[in-house]
Design an enzyme around this catalytic site. Sequence first.
Site, mmCIF file in Angstrom:
data_model
loop_
_atom_site.group_PDB
_atom_site.id
_atom_site.type_symbol
_atom_site.label_atom_id
_atom_site.label_comp_id
_atom_site.label_asym_id
_atom_site.label_seq_id
_atom_site.Cartn_x
_atom_site.Cartn_y
_atom_site.Cartn_z
ATOM 1 N N ASP A 35 0.754 -1.179 -0.020
ATOM 2 C CA ASP A 35 0.132 0.086 -0.048
ATOM 3 C C ASP A 35 0.873 1.282 0.007
ATOM 4 O O ASP A 35 0.632 2.141 0.944
ATOM 5 C CB ASP A 35 -0.838 -0.006 1.182
ATOM 6 C CG ASP A 35 -1.634 -1.125 1.345
ATOM 7 O OD1 ASP A 35 -2.183 -1.937 0.520
ATOM 8 O OD2 ASP A 35 -1.742 -1.854 2.510
ATOM 9 N N GLU A 208 -11.501 -0.952 -1.902
ATOM 10 C CA GLU A 208 -10.408 -0.409 -1.173
ATOM 11 C C GLU A 208 -9.629 0.561 -1.890
ATOM 12 O O GLU A 208 -9.501 0.621 -3.090
ATOM 13 C CB GLU A 208 -9.391 -1.404 -0.491
ATOM 14 C CG GLU A 208 -8.926 -2.306 -1.759
ATOM 15 C CD GLU A 208 -8.330 -3.617 -0.949
ATOM 16 O OE1 GLU A 208 -8.613 -4.149 0.036
ATOM 17 O OE2 GLU A 208 -7.965 -4.481 -1.758
HETATM 18 O O1 FUB Z 1 -3.224 -3.818 3.238
HETATM 19 C C1 FUB Z 1 -4.354 -4.401 3.556
HETATM 20 C C2 FUB Z 1 -5.379 -3.765 2.596
HETATM 21 O O2 FUB Z 1 -5.218 -4.645 1.576
HETATM 22 C C3 FUB Z 1 -5.153 -2.277 2.336
HETATM 23 O O3 FUB Z 1 -5.713 -1.630 3.163
HETATM 24 C C4 FUB Z 1 -5.833 -2.637 1.010
HETATM 25 O O4 FUB Z 1 -5.601 -1.576 0.214
HETATM 26 C C5 FUB Z 1 -5.227 -3.799 0.178
HETATM 27 O O5 FUB Z 1 -4.009 -3.491 -0.241
#
Ligand code: FUB
Length: 449
Positions: A35, A208
């Site tokens: 991320d 996300e």
């Molecule tokens: O890294 C945990 C979660 O996985 C993140 O918050 C998302 O964007 C995905 O990459």
Amino acid sequence: MKNIKSLLSFSSLLLLLSVNANGQNPIIKDQFTADPTARVFEGKVYLYPSHDIPAPSDYSRKDWFCMEDYHVYSSENLMDWTDHGIIVSQESVPWVAPKSYSMWAPDCVYKNGKYYFYFPSAPKGEGMRGFGVGVATSDKPYGPFTPEEAPIKGVFGIDPCVLVDADGQSYIYWSAGGISVAKLKDNMMELDTKPLRINTLPKKGLIEGPFAFQRNGKYYLTFPWVRENIEVLAYAMSDNPMGPFEFTGIIMDESPTGCWTNHHSIVEYNGQWYLFYHHNDYSPKFDKNRSTRIDSLSFNADGTIQKVIRTERGVGVHQYAKTIEIDRFSKKSDNAAIEYINREIPTLGWKVVFSKPEAWVSYNSVQFPEKSSGKLNLTSKVKSEKGATLQVWSQVKSDKKLLGEIKVPASTEWQNISSSVKGSKGLQNIVLSMKEGESAEVDNITFAE
Ligand code: FUB
């Protein structure tokens, strides 16, 4: 077992390597980093990733994301990254459940003399569920950061991204079954408007990772999107930071090896735009231990984004006397393959396997001195069971010059072969090819005076 091996191999890397140098993808070589949010502060690129770790014994979800803290890294050349250490951890935030291992995708922005670090996590307390978004502040981009006592009121979800617009107004974007946006008050810690769900984006597969930025008066909302089975990176554009956003296209296709998530940021540095994203390079069997990568990104004249093709080479100018991991190639022929040196210990990296004469790999942007030094010594870490002859070339556009040959004696062991080759000058691409032999493997090459 596999996770313990990953841990062990990372700690041995710490002892063996000059940490996080040489730039090629993935850029951070001694830890998992996911991320990745990149920001330019004080003339450097600062990287705020989340930090995947193999699940410790007190975390029962061995097959899930496991993240306990955040590090911050910086670089001036996008090749050498300094780790400034831990800036926030699940133990240091008053409102976070200290054993939740849920320090997911963060962001950091600057406003009025302060750095604001935003992060999602699981709140503590009886019956608490889901994620909140917290803020920690600092006078410096690398900390120390002081976390606020409570998460931001009215934000329930993950993956905050903050856009500070040219007029000073800030907007916070986050995900919770879709992407929402709200204005932030001047204190950067409270919502100034009710959350607005951005409802002009794909209805399915938006889980996300929103990242918003402004360029030439256009607002870009970029996001991972499950187009079919796993995430691509996509984007929408608007004339206003709160929309309406029009879905515009794809920035990066699905992972070729099935890494389910992708998460990114887009930043301009010294006149070039870059895409920071992640992939499970060092963890091919478990896609929740990820690593940060960078590739260049370009815009079309109408402001749309050109699709970014993943490269192993990554970005930045490589100084000629630093070891070149030639498996981090820019281009290659079909009969040159890239394989792990040891698939059970992926953190040991990769090798090139040439399987036919004429097979080749190229590696872009190697900086030689402006005046050629005549002769150089080339040390190559190579292996060939029946022996082989390799050739090393320098190339600028169609001007390709043979620098010399590497005679690889037959052996089943890795050997460091020293060859005298011609020097080169200026910015060159290096090409390594197999002239004779049935097969040969190359780990790396190093030029020296
Ligand atoms: O890294 C945990 C979660 O996985 C993140 O918050 C998302 O964007 C995905 O990459």
